[in-house]
Design a protein around this motif. Structure first.
Motif, mmCIF file in Angstrom:
data_model
loop_
_atom_site.group_PDB
_atom_site.id
_atom_site.type_symbol
_atom_site.label_atom_id
_atom_site.label_comp_id
_atom_site.label_asym_id
_atom_site.label_seq_id
_atom_site.Cartn_x
_atom_site.Cartn_y
_atom_site.Cartn_z
ATOM 1 N N UNK A 33 0.827 -1.201 0.000
ATOM 2 C CA UNK A 33 0.000 0.000 0.000
ATOM 3 C C UNK A 33 0.867 1.260 0.000
ATOM 4 N N UNK A 34 1.956 1.226 0.766
ATOM 5 C CA UNK A 34 2.863 2.379 0.808
ATOM 6 C C UNK A 34 3.511 2.613 -0.560
ATOM 7 N N UNK A 35 3.932 1.532 -1.215
ATOM 8 C CA UNK A 35 4.524 1.672 -2.552
ATOM 9 C C UNK A 35 3.503 2.180 -3.566
ATOM 10 N N UNK A 40 1.391 6.450 -7.073
ATOM 11 C CA UNK A 40 0.326 7.377 -7.434
ATOM 12 C C UNK A 40 0.771 8.833 -7.309
ATOM 13 N N UNK A 41 1.717 9.097 -6.431
ATOM 14 C CA UNK A 41 2.223 10.453 -6.258
ATOM 15 C C UNK A 41 3.494 10.746 -7.034
ATOM 16 N N UNK A 42 3.961 9.771 -7.816
ATOM 17 C CA UNK A 42 5.203 9.949 -8.572
ATOM 18 C C UNK A 42 5.066 11.111 -9.550
ATOM 19 N N UNK A 43 6.163 11.821 -9.736
ATOM 20 C CA UNK A 43 6.165 12.986 -10.610
ATOM 21 C C UNK A 43 6.432 12.649 -12.076
ATOM 22 N N UNK A 44 6.965 11.440 -12.315
ATOM 23 C CA UNK A 44 7.263 11.059 -13.696
ATOM 24 C C UNK A 44 7.221 9.540 -13.836
ATOM 25 N N UNK A 45 7.192 9.107 -15.083
ATOM 26 C CA UNK A 45 7.060 7.678 -15.384
ATOM 27 C C UNK A 45 8.253 6.866 -14.890
ATOM 28 N N UNK A 50 10.303 2.539 -11.286
ATOM 29 C CA UNK A 50 11.215 2.008 -10.267
ATOM 30 C C UNK A 50 10.411 1.501 -9.069
ATOM 31 N N UNK A 51 9.441 2.285 -8.637
ATOM 32 C CA UNK A 51 8.602 1.886 -7.506
ATOM 33 C C UNK A 51 7.760 0.663 -7.861
ATOM 34 N N UNK A 163 -6.092 3.203 -11.810
ATOM 35 C CA UNK A 163 -6.407 3.815 -10.517
ATOM 36 C C UNK A 163 -5.322 3.473 -9.498
ATOM 37 N N UNK A 164 -4.714 2.299 -9.662
ATOM 38 C CA UNK A 164 -3.623 1.887 -8.766
ATOM 39 C C UNK A 164 -2.288 2.447 -9.223
#
Length: 187
Positions: A33-35, A40-45, A50-51, A163-164
């Motif tokens: 869930x943390x990942x 979802x909050x990542x700024x770029x692809x 990586x996440x 959505x995920x």
């Protein structure tokens, strides 16, 4: 003691050694869930990718050593395009650990590669039932539904995957949202 009774006693006494049960899959839900939140909050692809790749350490963490060996063997066979050998391994994994989502996801992936979408779909649905936030199973389900020509269902499945993880490469397959007509104008 009668021979039949003795044979039954011997069978039931030896049964635990013959039929080892698979333990419950490890619960990595908090870490996953943390990942997912970070994806979802990542700024770029690239950051999101990586996440997302980090999630595989949890999905591919089998319930025990025996299950891990079977999973790893099947994945090696799949990577070398021994798809029938991989299917045999994933069949064994599912028979041994029917509550482990990754067994179903991997078997579905092999069947997807074989273009056997009808066989892949129930495995993806089972993987999602066991692991509702399994992004790879969701995106695999969308691609499988596209392969079956079921575009409307595929779009819904893709929306669930996006959505995920809104950065999935499959996002290019998403239908654009219909534009709303300006108020007071006819369509």
């Amino acid at each position: 003691m009668k021979p039949v009774l003795f044979a039954l006693l011997l069978f039931f006494a030896a049964r635990p050694a013959l039929a080892q049960e698979c333990p419950s899959p490890p619960d990595h839900s908090r870490a996953q869930d943390a990942l997912i939140a970070r994806i979802q909050g990542a700024q770029d692809e690239i950051s999101a990718r990586v996440l997302f790749n980090d999630l595989w350490q949890y999905w591919a963490d089998a319930p025990d050593e025996r299950a891990q060996e079977i999973l790893d063997s099947g994945m090696r066979k799949r990577a070398s395009w021994d798809l029938l050998g991989a299917l045999e391994d994933f069949d064994r994994l599912i028979a041994y650990c029917p509550q482990y989502a990754e067994g179903y996801n991997q078997r579905a992936f092999v069947n997807f590669l074989r273009r056997d979408y009808t066989v892949a779909l129930p495995d993806l649905e089972r993987a999602i039932a066991l692991s509702p936030r399994h992004i790879a199973a969701h995106s695999g389900r969308a691609l499988t539904l596209f392969g079956l020509g079921r575009a409307e269902e595929a779009q819904a499945a893709l929306a669930a995957a996006l959505a995920l993880n809104p950065w999935l490469p499959e996002r290019t397959l998403a239908s654009p949202a219909p534009e709303a007509a300006p108020s007071g104008q006819e369509l």
